[in-house]
Design a protein around this motif. Sequence first.
Motif, PDB file in Angstrom:
ATOM      1  N   ILE A 157       0.875  -1.227   0.044  1.00  0.00           N
ATOM      2  CA  ILE A 157       0.012   0.065  -0.017  1.00  0.00           C
ATOM      3  C   ILE A 157       0.815   1.292   0.125  1.00  0.00           C
ATOM      4  N   VAL A 158       0.738   2.134  -0.995  1.00  0.00           N
ATOM      5  CA  VAL A 158       1.606   3.488  -0.993  1.00  0.00           C
ATOM      6  C   VAL A 158       0.637   4.347  -0.299  1.00  0.00           C
ATOM      7  N   ARG A 159       1.487   5.701  -0.083  1.00  0.00           N
ATOM      8  CA  ARG A 159       1.077   6.548   1.002  1.00  0.00           C
ATOM      9  C   ARG A 159      -0.067   7.613   0.494  1.00  0.00           C
ATOM     10  N   GLU A 160      -0.241   7.642  -0.952  1.00  0.00           N
ATOM     11  CA  GLU A 160      -1.169   8.618  -1.550  1.00  0.00           C
ATOM     12  C   GLU A 160      -1.533   7.935  -2.770  1.00  0.00           C
ATOM     13  N   PRO A 161      -2.938   8.216  -3.197  1.00  0.00           N
ATOM     14  CA  PRO A 161      -3.450   7.566  -4.379  1.00  0.00           C
ATOM     15  C   PRO A 161      -2.927   8.105  -5.643  1.00  0.00           C
ATOM     16  N   ARG A 162      -2.503   7.264  -6.439  1.00  0.00           N
ATOM     17  CA  ARG A 162      -2.078   7.512  -7.649  1.00  0.00           C
ATOM     18  C   ARG A 162      -2.741   7.016  -8.877  1.00  0.00           C
ATOM     19  N   GLY A 163      -2.955   7.587 -10.082  1.00  0.00           N
ATOM     20  CA  GLY A 163      -3.441   7.112 -11.255  1.00  0.00           C
ATOM     21  C   GLY A 163      -4.864   7.185 -11.346  1.00  0.00           C
ATOM     22  N   GLU A 164      -5.745   7.019 -12.630  1.00  0.00           N
ATOM     23  CA  GLU A 164      -6.873   7.456 -13.065  1.00  0.00           C
ATOM     24  C   GLU A 164      -7.500   6.021 -13.264  1.00  0.00           C
ATOM     25  N   ASN A 165      -6.831   4.971 -13.709  1.00  0.00           N
ATOM     26  CA  ASN A 165      -7.411   3.705 -14.307  1.00  0.00           C
ATOM     27  C   ASN A 165      -8.034   2.739 -13.070  1.00  0.00           C
ATOM     28  N   GLY A 166      -8.853   1.832 -13.521  1.00  0.00           N
ATOM     29  CA  GLY A 166      -9.153   1.053 -12.335  1.00  0.00           C
ATOM     30  C   GLY A 166     -10.221   1.733 -11.617  1.00  0.00           C
TER      31      GLY A 166
END
Length: 206
Positions: A149-158
């Motif tokens: 689990i990363v610390r901040e959301p990243r990306g627009e897919n899914g």
Amino acid sequence: MRVLVASRNAKKLRELQRVLDRAGIAGIELVSLDDVPPYPEAPETGETFEANAAAKARDGAAATGLPCVADDSGLEVEALRGMPGVLSARWSGRHGDDEANTNLVLGQLRDVPDERRGAAFVSACALVVPSGDGEFVTTVVRGEWRGSIVREPRGENGFGYDPIFRPEGEERTSAELTPEEKDAQSHRGRALAQLVPALSALAASA
């Protein structure tokens, strides 16, 4: 042959269609819950992904008479002792609120160091086929996709927890992968691929 996918999520239908296309399976038309008359959908009360997927697929097959594919999937976080697990879609208390669910997990892991942020996406997929005598033939498979689990959301897919899940061996999150890259690696893609023999046999019997 029409096969019901027990979902209203168009992305799930497209994912299964890509699996069928890659396997060279023709003769199956995928339809969603929006394409069949409404029927009572039992709540997901199973203690495992497999139990929930099988129950959803049986409900769909019994109500429509069509072969039915259903999945139940979620995120298991090691530092949260495997939770949210089967509660993933409603972890924040509001079913399907992806942003609230994601923010809650990030908040719960705020003080957890990077080396203890291991996690896995899990998907159980079930195919239930009416046998014609009131009985059903059920196939249930499971796929896992490990990462952290990363610390901040990243990306627009899914969707769902994709923006905070980084697969093993990747610098990108699941939401930064292309659909094709995700299909090749993801928990649902791995589970659906295991359904190919049963779906191939189903297409051949039509």
